[in-house]
Every structure is written in C-alpha cells, then in structure tokens.
Design a protein around this motif. Structure first.
Motif: not given
Lengths: 268, 268
Positions: A44-67
């Motif tokens: 995939r192109d870089s923009e897309e990988v960055l956007e997908f990663t951002r979406q997943i991080v946003d999703y995971l942050l709602q659980f209050g992880p430490k890392m």
C-alpha cells in the motif's frame, strides 16, 4: 483492572509479538488489533498505511492502554514517528529492537534484512542500524510473497517452503552472519527460512526482541504489571474472525490457555 | 563534546560492560571508574558497598554524563534504588537486563544464576525474575573464588579452569537451560564456565545484555550519540593503574584501538 499493552498489526503478523509478550510478560493485559480486512500493508502507499495506523491507534486509545506497540514493520517504518507525536504514552515499533539485537549478535558486521516492499524501500533498517553503528554493512531484500502465505494460513505448507526458498535465493551469496526477520509475519516461516540460510546465520525475530524491549521500557517507567488477577487478552480484527481466530489459536497455542481471551470483530 | 555514558564497577568486571558498549554503541563517549583499590565488593557489608558506590557516582557526575551504569551486580543489588533516587539522569543496573534476556531465552522455565555472596544472598535475581514471571524456577549459587582470579589477571590460567570447575560442581545436576553470569567479572571466564555446564545451557552475559538495554533506553530518550567526532574513552581506577591497564588492554583488545583513550589514577 491494570492498564493493557495495545498491539496492532495489518493482520496476524503482530501475533508473533503478542505471543512473545504473553510468554515474556505473562502478567500483562493485552489488547490486539489485526486489520485483517485491509491486510497486507506491504504494497500500500504510505499515506494509506499512515491513515490506517492512525485509525487503529484511535480505536485502541479508548481502552486507556499504557503503551502502543506497532507490531508491523511496514507501519513502523511509515508511521512510528507521527504516531509518537500524536499520543502521550510510549509508542514502540519493531525496527529498532531487531536492529539492536542484530548489532549485539553480529560478529562480522554484515547484517541481512528481509521485509515487505514498503519496509525495504523505506531503508528503515539500514537507517536504524547505521545510525547506531555507521560501519555496519546491510544486505536487504524485499520478499513480497511471504505475507500472503501467512495471512492465508498456508505457513506450514509445502508451497510455503518453495516460496521461501525462491524468495531468499538472492541472499545465499551474502556473507551476513545474522538475518533480521524484518516483518512480524516471518516468524511463522522461520523454520523454512532457517533451512535456506543455514545454521551459521542467526535469525533475529523482531517479535522476540520487541517483547523484550517492551519489558525494558515498562520496567524503567515503573509500569510492569504486578502479580494479581489473571491477565485478560482481547483480540480484535477488522475482517474474517474465523480465519483470524484459527491462525491465532494455532500460533499462540500454549500461551493462549493460561488466561481469559476475548474475541471481537470490529469495523473501524 | 557529547555527553558520556558513565560506567562504574568495583574493579575490572565492568570492563565487560564497557567493551560491549564500545562494540554495540561505537559512537558513544565513555567514562569508566574501577574501584580497584577496594575490590572485591562481594564480601563487603551493604552499608560499605552503598557508600563506595555513592562516592564513585558523585565523582562521575562532575563530568555531566547522560547516564550512570552500575556495572557491578553486587552494587546493583545493594545500591541501585538509592542511587536512582539521588540523581536526575537514568541509572541502569546489570540485574534486570540479564533477567530479561534469560526470560527470553529459557524454554523450560528453569534459570541458573551465579554471582558473588552478596548478590546471591540478596536474592536480587530471583526477585527480578519472579517479579516478571512468578512461575520461573531459579537455581542460585555463590561463587566467591571467581572474582579474585579475574582481578589478579589469572583468568586464562589452568588454575582458573580448576576453580571454575570446583565452584560450579553443585549446579551440574540442575535442569536449568540457561545460566545468568550474575557478576560482570564472569565473562572473562565464560569459556571455562561453558565447558563445565555444557553446550545445552545458554550463558547469559549481564554485560552484553546491559549494553543492549543502554542502547534501548538512550534511543527512547532521544539521547543516542550522533555521528561526529571520534568518541573518547576515559578510564579511572582507584588502585594500581598498571595492573588495571594491563587487564583492560588485554580484555578490550580491538575495541580499544578505534578511539583516543585516557588513563587516570584517582583516589576518592
């Protein structure tokens, strides 16, 4: 409940990191997100990988992880620095831990790296290795055919052996004394890879090494889990839960049996 | 000039850490202090070890280092937490890095540890290992005769082999699959130790592992040295400079030749 370590990958590759975290840090709660609906990220192109990663991080942050652990070499190469600047908790990638282990392991100073097209094209390993030791020689090779074998649960097949053999052929003349598996999917194929490169080349699994580095960073921040309740391991994937769960159960094996596990399909 | 990594030990043991830092992080400036006039620390009482460690840290702080490495297991077991609370820069000991590497390495969950009387009596390794994974089994043995062999430059002698063999005899019946060299002097004797425990037991050098952890911590703090001037390595000792320098040159070998070295005798 103790804060979890959040691990993300394009699919099932990051399970090699999760397995080692479960083994090396058996008291930690884990959140895992495999973006199986959109794997592989390698082409995939870089923009897309960055956007997908951002979406997943946003999703995971709602659980209050430490890392946050970006357990995907492609996403680490493309998105690590940007994600780090977005969040206040530590963000660990899989490239520097592997690079550091290879530098510790090598005796002749020639290190091999295999990865996806994106990872190899980014030069991220070469940059990491040479930023630590400029005299290290790096031999890199993109192996685009390996991830699909793993995502399709064909990693124990005869075809897998053949594809690994063909993919790695260009490296046989190299004088590397260690080889970084620069994609978290590759430990699924480590036997076949080891057969091709031979016993004198140490395989460095970015999965094993990242788990160890997670341990070091949490320790130095005073954030290792304390002995208490059984840890909970939660697995999310964006695509076919059945295939994901089958691969996870086969791969995680023993590590899976020790604590409660939650499976969930989640569209982002 | 870039800030240095400051490494301290009771004598020449910490040179095993320094050597690995020089090899794994060849751009870093190093300050080394060997308290050869007062070695070994193994049989000393805790108050004294703490006081000596404090004195050396005070001395090293005047050079404005970016990190303190307590490259002595005895001093780590006794003084790490107190020194950490005294200074504002990271303080790295040698116990957790070795413990983490052993946890990564072990397959059967039984880990051996050898060290000085003080280190073994402190239970520091057992505590470190089991704080990470409570189900790890630990087999410990104090080997008080090994450090004097190294400090007296007898580590390549026939007597050394004999003393190692006699010291490790109680561990031969253990089912450990890895053995932590829980004293930074022991890598000088690693061949002899390996001969006794056999090829199926992986030796974990706290020196190698600490160097790697130093790399990880500096990286995550954005403090790895950048490529520039040749690094400078300064060695201080409190006792006989001649013997110290002879051991250092023999041990450091190749690593020593790459950059300017300063020797200095310093009474605290």
């Amino acid at each position: 409940m103790q804060q979890a370590i959040a691990i993300l990958d394009s699919g099932v590759g990051g399970l090699t990191v999760a397995k080692e975290v479960m083994r090396q840090l058996p008291m930690e709660n884990i959140l895992y997100f495999g973006d199986t609906a959109r794997a592989p990220y390698g082409p995939r192109d870089s923009e897309e990988v960055l956007e997908f990663t951002r979406q997943i991080v946003d999703y995971l942050l709602q659980f209050g992880p430490k890392m946050i652990v970006i357990a995907c070499n492609t996403a680490t190469a493309i998105a690590l620095h940007k994600i780090r600047s977005m969040v206040s908790i530590p963000v660990v990638g899989v490239i520097y831990p592997g690079a550091r282990a290879a530098i510790k392991s090598t005796r002749n100073g020639t290190i091999g790296v295999i990865g996806t097209e994106n990872t190899i094209r980014s030069g991220a390993y070469q940059q990491a290795l040479q930023s630590i030791n400029p005299s290290i020689r790096v031999v890199s090779l993109a192996c685009p055919r390996l991830v699909p074998l793993v995502e399709n649960r064909m990693f124990r097949s005869e075809e897998a052996k053949l594809v690994v053999e063909q993919s790695l052929r260009p490296m046989r003349q190299s004088d590397m004394d260690c080889l970084i598996l620069g994609c978290t999917h590759y430990p699924y194929l480590s036997e076949a890879i080891s057969d091709v490169v031979g016993p004198d080349v140490s395989l460095i699994s970015s999965a094993d090494e990242t788990a160890r580095e997670i341990s070091a960073i949490l320790y130095h921040r005073g954030q290792l889990a304390e002995n208490g309740d059984l840890p909970v391991h939660r697995f999310f994937c964006s695509g076919n839960t059945g295939l994901f769960q089958a691969i996870a159960q086969e791969w995680l094996g023993e590590e899976m049996k020790i604590s409660p596990v939650v499976w969930q399909m989640t569209r982002l």
